[in-house]
Motif scaffolding. Structure first.
Motif, PDB file in Angstrom:
ATOM      1  N   ALA A 121       0.729  -1.072  -0.098  1.00 40.65           N
ATOM      2  CA  ALA A 121       0.036   0.008   0.054  1.00 40.65           C
ATOM      3  C   ALA A 121       0.865   1.333   0.027  1.00 40.65           C
ATOM      4  O   ALA A 121       2.034   1.239   0.662  1.00 40.65           O
ATOM      5  CB  ALA A 121      -0.811  -0.025   1.186  1.00 40.65           C
ATOM      6  N   SER A 122       0.492   2.069  -0.665  1.00 40.57           N
ATOM      7  CA  SER A 122       1.305   3.544  -0.589  1.00 40.57           C
ATOM      8  C   SER A 122       0.534   4.758  -1.061  1.00 40.57           C
ATOM      9  O   SER A 122      -1.079   4.550  -1.493  1.00 40.57           O
ATOM     10  CB  SER A 122       2.124   3.334  -1.970  1.00 40.57           C
ATOM     11  N   ALA A 123       0.729   5.877  -0.734  1.00 38.99           N
ATOM     12  CA  ALA A 123       0.258   7.234  -0.925  1.00 38.99           C
ATOM     13  C   ALA A 123       1.021   8.288  -1.330  1.00 38.99           C
ATOM     14  O   ALA A 123       2.177   8.070  -0.619  1.00 38.99           O
ATOM     15  CB  ALA A 123      -0.707   7.463   0.335  1.00 38.99           C
ATOM     16  N   ASP A 124       0.796   9.034  -1.855  1.00 45.94           N
ATOM     17  CA  ASP A 124       1.739  10.273  -2.287  1.00 45.94           C
ATOM     18  C   ASP A 124       0.973  11.511  -2.237  1.00 45.94           C
ATOM     19  O   ASP A 124      -0.282  11.749  -2.290  1.00 45.94           O
ATOM     20  CB  ASP A 124       2.066  10.163  -3.808  1.00 45.94           C
ATOM     21  N   THR A 125       1.640  12.672  -1.598  1.00 45.85           N
ATOM     22  CA  THR A 125       1.038  14.004  -1.608  1.00 45.85           C
ATOM     23  C   THR A 125       2.008  15.057  -2.023  1.00 45.85           C
ATOM     24  O   THR A 125       3.202  14.798  -2.030  1.00 45.85           O
ATOM     25  CB  THR A 125       0.702  14.362  -0.134  1.00 45.85           C
ATOM     26  N   VAL A 126       1.530  16.165  -2.765  1.00 42.12           N
ATOM     27  CA  VAL A 126       2.560  16.899  -3.362  1.00 42.12           C
ATOM     28  C   VAL A 126       3.343  17.826  -2.388  1.00 42.12           C
ATOM     29  O   VAL A 126       2.571  18.297  -1.362  1.00 42.12           O
ATOM     30  CB  VAL A 126       1.444  18.083  -4.036  1.00 42.12           C
ATOM     31  N   PHE A 127       4.448  17.915  -2.456  1.00 41.52           N
ATOM     32  CA  PHE A 127       5.400  18.832  -1.750  1.00 41.52           C
ATOM     33  C   PHE A 127       6.456  19.355  -2.465  1.00 41.52           C
ATOM     34  O   PHE A 127       6.795  18.699  -3.624  1.00 41.52           O
ATOM     35  CB  PHE A 127       5.973  17.861  -0.786  1.00 41.52           C
ATOM     36  N   GLN A 128       6.708  20.804  -2.160  1.00 44.54           N
ATOM     37  CA  GLN A 128       7.796  21.429  -2.968  1.00 44.54           C
ATOM     38  C   GLN A 128       8.895  21.805  -2.123  1.00 44.54           C
ATOM     39  O   GLN A 128       8.853  22.284  -0.985  1.00 44.54           O
ATOM     40  CB  GLN A 128       7.106  22.703  -3.451  1.00 44.54           C
ATOM     41  N   VAL A 129      10.012  21.275  -2.607  1.00 41.20           N
ATOM     42  CA  VAL A 129      11.277  21.683  -1.882  1.00 41.20           C
ATOM     43  C   VAL A 129      11.851  22.932  -2.446  1.00 41.20           C
ATOM     44  O   VAL A 129      12.227  23.239  -3.497  1.00 41.20           O
ATOM     45  CB  VAL A 129      12.376  20.531  -2.291  1.00 41.20           C
ATOM     46  N   ALA A 130      11.859  24.131  -1.679  1.00 38.85           N
ATOM     47  CA  ALA A 130      12.213  25.532  -1.830  1.00 38.85           C
ATOM     48  C   ALA A 130      13.686  25.469  -2.523  1.00 38.85           C
ATOM     49  O   ALA A 130      14.625  25.000  -1.744  1.00 38.85           O
ATOM     50  CB  ALA A 130      11.831  26.314  -0.804  1.00 38.85           C
ATOM     51  N   GLY A 131      13.885  26.131  -3.430  1.00 34.35           N
ATOM     52  CA  GLY A 131      15.147  26.439  -4.150  1.00 34.35           C
ATOM     53  C   GLY A 131      15.689  25.187  -4.897  1.00 34.35           C
ATOM     54  O   GLY A 131      16.722  25.125  -5.520  1.00 34.35           O
ATOM     55  N   HIS A 132      14.915  24.117  -5.221  1.00 34.44           N
ATOM     56  CA  HIS A 132      15.227  22.983  -5.900  1.00 34.44           C
ATOM     57  C   HIS A 132      14.659  22.839  -7.342  1.00 34.44           C
ATOM     58  O   HIS A 132      13.513  23.559  -7.648  1.00 34.44           O
ATOM     59  CB  HIS A 132      14.605  21.720  -5.262  1.00 34.44           C
ATOM     60  N   ALA A 133      15.457  22.674  -8.257  1.00 37.64           N
ATOM     61  CA  ALA A 133      14.921  22.760  -9.616  1.00 37.64           C
ATOM     62  C   ALA A 133      13.696  21.906 -10.017  1.00 37.64           C
ATOM     63  O   ALA A 133      13.461  21.055  -9.289  1.00 37.64           O
ATOM     64  CB  ALA A 133      16.305  22.210 -10.723  1.00 37.64           C
ATOM     65  N   VAL A 134      12.983  22.666 -10.849  1.00 39.76           N
ATOM     66  CA  VAL A 134      11.579  22.096 -11.476  1.00 39.76           C
ATOM     67  C   VAL A 134      11.684  21.932 -12.801  1.00 39.76           C
ATOM     68  O   VAL A 134      12.046  22.856 -13.472  1.00 39.76           O
ATOM     69  CB  VAL A 134      10.485  23.145 -10.773  1.00 39.76           C
ATOM     70  N   GLU A 135      11.408  20.650 -13.309  1.00 40.82           N
ATOM     71  CA  GLU A 135      11.519  20.368 -14.693  1.00 40.82           C
ATOM     72  C   GLU A 135      10.240  19.572 -15.097  1.00 40.82           C
ATOM     73  O   GLU A 135       9.544  18.896 -14.076  1.00 40.82           O
ATOM     74  CB  GLU A 135      12.628  19.351 -15.202  1.00 40.82           C
ATOM     75  N   PRO A 136       9.630  19.586 -16.206  1.00 39.73           N
ATOM     76  CA  PRO A 136       8.272  18.948 -16.577  1.00 39.73           C
ATOM     77  C   PRO A 136       8.742  17.547 -16.573  1.00 39.73           C
ATOM     78  O   PRO A 136       9.848  17.109 -16.849  1.00 39.73           O
ATOM     79  CB  PRO A 136       8.089  19.373 -18.079  1.00 39.73           C
ATOM     80  N   LEU A 137       7.642  16.704 -16.065  1.00 36.46           N
ATOM     81  CA  LEU A 137       7.969  15.267 -16.453  1.00 36.46           C
ATOM     82  C   LEU A 137       7.846  14.763 -17.923  1.00 36.46           C
ATOM     83  O   LEU A 137       7.638  15.532 -18.652  1.00 36.46           O
ATOM     84  CB  LEU A 137       6.440  14.560 -15.612  1.00 36.46           C
ATOM     85  N   PRO A 138       8.546  13.643 -17.896  1.00 36.02           N
ATOM     86  CA  PRO A 138       8.697  12.821 -19.400  1.00 36.02           C
ATOM     87  C   PRO A 138       7.408  12.653 -19.725  1.00 36.02           C
ATOM     88  O   PRO A 138       6.508  12.184 -18.863  1.00 36.02           O
ATOM     89  CB  PRO A 138       9.610  11.704 -19.062  1.00 36.02           C
ATOM     90  N   ALA A 139       7.187  12.721 -21.025  1.00 36.60           N
ATOM     91  CA  ALA A 139       5.854  12.452 -21.744  1.00 36.60           C
ATOM     92  C   ALA A 139       5.609  10.956 -21.536  1.00 36.60           C
ATOM     93  O   ALA A 139       6.230   9.974 -21.538  1.00 36.60           O
ATOM     94  CB  ALA A 139       5.739  12.876 -23.309  1.00 36.60           C
ATOM     95  N   GLU A 140       4.421  10.822 -21.142  1.00 37.34           N
ATOM     96  CA  GLU A 140       3.685   9.626 -20.884  1.00 37.34           C
ATOM     97  C   GLU A 140       3.829   8.531 -22.180  1.00 37.34           C
ATOM     98  O   GLU A 140       2.895   9.140 -23.041  1.00 37.34           O
ATOM     99  CB  GLU A 140       2.557   9.398 -20.125  1.00 37.34           C
ATOM    100  N   SER A 141       4.286   7.681 -22.301  1.00 32.21           N
ATOM    101  CA  SER A 141       4.090   6.777 -23.488  1.00 32.21           C
ATOM    102  C   SER A 141       2.836   6.290 -23.851  1.00 32.21           C
ATOM    103  O   SER A 141       2.284   5.689 -22.824  1.00 32.21           O
ATOM    104  CB  SER A 141       5.291   6.011 -23.532  1.00 32.21           C
ATOM    105  N   SER A 142       2.279   6.435 -25.208  1.00 34.51           N
ATOM    106  CA  SER A 142       1.227   5.819 -25.635  1.00 34.51           C
ATOM    107  C   SER A 142       1.254   4.344 -25.918  1.00 34.51           C
ATOM    108  O   SER A 142       0.366   3.741 -26.510  1.00 34.51           O
ATOM    109  CB  SER A 142       0.715   6.497 -26.656  1.00 34.51           C
ATOM    110  N   ALA A 143       2.495   3.503 -25.747  1.00 31.60           N
ATOM    111  CA  ALA A 143       2.567   2.171 -25.916  1.00 31.60           C
ATOM    112  C   ALA A 143       1.643   1.596 -24.753  1.00 31.60           C
ATOM    113  O   ALA A 143       0.932   2.069 -24.030  1.00 31.60           O
ATOM    114  CB  ALA A 143       4.045   1.884 -25.700  1.00 31.60           C
ATOM    115  N   GLY A 144       1.994   0.164 -24.965  1.00 29.92           N
ATOM    116  CA  GLY A 144       1.015  -0.754 -24.019  1.00 29.92           C
ATOM    117  C   GLY A 144       1.386  -0.533 -22.477  1.00 29.92           C
ATOM    118  O   GLY A 144       2.614  -0.212 -22.205  1.00 29.92           O
ATOM    119  N   ARG A 145       0.193  -0.657 -21.821  1.00 28.17           N
ATOM    120  CA  ARG A 145       0.489  -0.715 -20.432  1.00 28.17           C
ATOM    121  C   ARG A 145       0.099  -2.089 -19.819  1.00 28.17           C
ATOM    122  O   ARG A 145      -1.027  -2.289 -19.902  1.00 28.17           O
ATOM    123  CB  ARG A 145      -0.438   0.570 -19.886  1.00 28.17           C
TER     124      ARG A 145
END
Length: 370
Positions: free
Chosen positions: A125-149
């Motif tokens: 079991a797992s859970a995630d919640t948004v958190f921002q580390v001040a001063g740390h670099a921010v980059e967009p996430l890699p595009a989600e592949s439309s291949a098989g899942r």
């Protein structure tokens, strides 16, 4: 008419009574592991308080700050994208609630970041919640592949059993079996799964294993992955399977203690001293006769010769006297003694021999008496 009116009234009353229960049940079903933060943003060196509810009672959890992750997509890079050195373990109470401080550190990859909380043992079991580390670099996430899942369609299981060699410390092995389905729009060729085993609170050690085959869109396949532990391993283990950076299955595995190894060491502690004792006694037996021969004086064969001579001279009892006399050696008569004058022939004569003839002057005669 009154009976027809009472029936709708009873139905309405029952609906009012059951409506709160249904709402509570749906809320309980919708509720799952949840995580809340005291701050949504903090800098390196600070700390935040992480609290959660809806977890399994008395469950051991691990809290991590991870980069390149969102609650919707999860931690894309797995635990390699998290600050593992500054993670904290926490145990839920009887109601599945916890609260603990977590130090803030920069993850090894850019944000967006989350606080990732997951179980260490037991059901996954797992859970995630948004958190921002001040001063740390921010980059967009890699595009989600439309291949098989791929997604797991059936419960996982461990096939196999331990043999006699495992009882003597050989590596225990099992086969992780599960069924996956392709929910994407393109086929998945030769997917690579990650299988990891963990013991206690330690993190799994992942091993890449490739499935040979193609899973068509909307199709499914049975996956069989071998799992092996180190030699002599025993205790409670957990086998996990990960694909695409997400843990898809987890299975507990109890491994018995190799009692054959313990029996071997016990026998070794008994046999080796006994063998050393026997060797020592053999050496003593070889050295003892030589020392005894030196201290005895004459050799043994001389003593045997002397004893044989003494035995020949001792008369043998139980035989007739004639045989003994016949066996006795005859002594020759001395030449200056006649048989009549032999001293040995006069039995019982102790005095010196003298003349007993009638002419002896000492012997009285008949004439003299007259």
């Amino acid at each position: 008419m009154s009976g027809k009116v009472r029936i709708p009234a009873l139905v309405a009353v029952l609906a009012l009574l059951l409506l709160p229960l249904a709402g509570a049940t749906s809320a309980a079903a919708a509720s799952g592991p949840r995580v809340k933060l005291s701050k949504s943003q903090a800098g390196t060196g600070g700390s935040i308080t992480v609290s959660g509810s809806g977890w399994r009672p008395h469950a051991l959890l691990m809290m991590l700050i991870c980069g390149q992750a969102t609650p919707a997509r999860g931690v894309i890079g797995g635990t390699n994208s998290c600050v593992n050195a500054d993670g904290r373990a926490v145990t839920t109470d009887a109601k599945g609630i916890f609260s603990k401080k977590l130090p803030v550190s920069e993850p090894p990859v850019p944000c967006p970041c989350v606080v990732h909380v997951a179980t260490v043992t037991g059901a996954s079991a797992s859970a995630d919640t948004v958190f921002q580390v001040a001063g740390h670099a921010v980059e967009p996430l890699p595009a989600e592949s439309s291949a098989g899942r791929l997604s797991v369609l059936s419960d996982t299981r461990l096939d196999g059993s331990s043999g006699l060699l495992t009882w003597f410390g050989a590596p225990a092995s099992r086969t992780l079996v599960f069924t996956v389905g392709n929910a994407g729009s393109s086929p998945v060729k030769n997917p690579v799964f990650q299988v990891g085993t963990s013991h206690g609170v330690f993190a799994p050690q992942w091993d890449d294993q490739q499935f040979s085959g193609t899973i068509a869109p909307g199709g499914k396949a049975e996956i069989r992955l071998p799992v092996e532990l180190s030699a002599g391993a025993h205790g409670d283990y957990s086998v996990s399977m990960k694909y695409g950076g997400r843990v898809l299955a987890e299975e507990p595995w109890g491994v018995g203690r190799p009692w054959g190894v313990t029996l071997f060491w016990i026998l070794l502690c008994v046999v080796v001293p006994a063998a050393v004792f026997r060797i020592g006694m053999a050496v003593v037996d070889r050295l003892r006769p030589r020392k005894a021969a030196r201290s005895m004086g004459p050799p043994r064969h001389r003593a045997l010769h002397m004893s044989a001579q003494v035995t020949q001279r001792i008369p043998k009892f139980g035989k007739p006297a004639d045989s003994q006399e016949a066996a006795a050696p005859t002594t020759s008569t001395l030449p200056w003694f006649t048989p009549d004058s032999d001293p040995g022939t006069a039995a019982g004569r102790l005095s010196a021999p003298h003349d007993d003839s009638p002419t002896s002057p000492t012997t009285p005669t008949r004439k003299g008496l007259t």
